[in-house]
Design an enzyme around this catalytic site. Structure first.
Site, PDB file in Angstrom:
ATOM      1  N   CYS A 139       0.798  -1.358   0.074  1.00  0.00           N
ATOM      2  CA  CYS A 139       0.140   0.105  -0.055  1.00  0.00           C
ATOM      3  C   CYS A 139       0.923   1.310   0.065  1.00  0.00           C
ATOM      4  O   CYS A 139       2.181   1.110  -0.202  1.00  0.00           O
ATOM      5  CB  CYS A 139      -1.054   0.055   1.104  1.00  0.00           C
ATOM      6  N   ASP A 171      -7.950   3.765   0.995  1.00  0.00           N
ATOM      7  CA  ASP A 171      -7.192   4.266   2.216  1.00  0.00           C
ATOM      8  C   ASP A 171      -7.753   4.775   3.371  1.00  0.00           C
ATOM      9  O   ASP A 171      -8.492   5.586   3.428  1.00  0.00           O
ATOM     10  CB  ASP A 171      -6.286   5.476   1.462  1.00  0.00           C
ATOM     11  N   ARG A 219      -3.131  -0.753   5.473  1.00  0.00           N
ATOM     12  CA  ARG A 219      -3.784  -1.574   4.584  1.00  0.00           C
ATOM     13  C   ARG A 219      -2.968  -3.031   4.422  1.00  0.00           C
ATOM     14  O   ARG A 219      -3.350  -4.202   4.794  1.00  0.00           O
ATOM     15  CB  ARG A 219      -4.395  -1.108   3.427  1.00  0.00           C
TER      16      ARG A 219
HETATM   17  P1  4NP Z   1      -1.774   2.800   4.050  1.00  0.00           P
HETATM   18  O1  4NP Z   1      -2.389   4.217   4.635  1.00  0.00           O
HETATM   19  O2  4NP Z   1      -1.279   3.050   2.632  1.00  0.00           O
HETATM   20  O3  4NP Z   1      -2.958   1.855   4.016  1.00  0.00           O
HETATM   21  O4  4NP Z   1      -0.526   2.436   5.069  1.00  0.00           O
HETATM   22  C1  4NP Z   1      -1.729   5.443   4.914  1.00  0.00           C
HETATM   23  C2  4NP Z   1      -0.762   5.632   5.753  1.00  0.00           C
HETATM   24  C3  4NP Z   1      -0.135   6.870   6.128  1.00  0.00           C
HETATM   25  C4  4NP Z   1      -0.185   7.772   5.003  1.00  0.00           C
HETATM   26  C5  4NP Z   1      -1.060   7.655   4.024  1.00  0.00           C
HETATM   27  C6  4NP Z   1      -1.640   6.451   3.789  1.00  0.00           C
HETATM   28  N1  4NP Z   1       0.583   8.684   5.149  1.00  0.00           N
HETATM   29  O5  4NP Z   1       0.528   9.652   4.101  1.00  0.00           O
HETATM   30  O6  4NP Z   1       1.299   9.068   6.119  1.00  0.00           O
END
Ligand code: 4NP
Length: 152
Positions: free
Chosen positions: A9, A122, A15
């Protein structure tokens, strides 16, 4: 031989750690080696988001020992299949592929799982219920993968 699967991800804290934990809970190590990574490097070395840890624990899965890492081009040779959570992750990984063979390893996790759903949204900026929805979608996808691996 165990099939090597990488879940990817953006942050590798919401995720893909869930996807790693859920798939591992369904298949023994004789069937798979599973890991996860993020296309972004914002949280490298950190634990999964506490909301992901809590959601997984509700279903008896402990993902608290996972540590965030960034996707690397070496992952193309270290894994047989690379599952992207959304289209942006998919395009970010594909842009790093150096051959058709490497690009061919990359799939969208939800592809072919449920009509009309191609992405795991997300949940980072949303509330708790977003994590439950994400869990359920990933669980469906992991049942799909498990079925394919056990009955090729
Ligand atoms: P992930 O969610 O891609 O599902 O781990 C996110 C976690 C952190 C960030 C963006 C998406 N961030 O911009 O810090």
């Amino acid at each position: 031989m165990a099939i090597r699967i990488l879940m990817v991800c953006l942050g590798n804290i919401c995720r893909s750690p869930l996807a790693e934990g859920i798939l591992r809970s369904k298949l023994g190590s004789e069937h798979i080696l599973v890991d996860s990574a993020g296309t972004g490097g914002y949280h490298v070395g950190g634990r999964p988001d506490s909301r992901s840890i809590e959601t997984a624990l509700k279903y008896g899965i402990d993902i608290s020992g996972q540590r965030c890492r960034k996707f690397s081009i070496h992952d193309f040779s270290n894994f047989d299949l690379i599952y992207a959570m959304d289209r942006q992750n998919y395009m970010d990984i594909i842009s790093l592929a150096r051959s058709e063979e490497e690009a061919g390893k990359v799939k969208l996790l939800m592809e072919g799982v449920q009509e009309g759903i191609l992405e795991i949204p997300d949940p980072y900026y949303g509330g708790e219920d977003g994590f439950e929805k994400v869990y359920q979608l990933i669980d469906l996808a992991c049942n799909h993968i498990t079925g394919i691996i056990k009955n090729p």
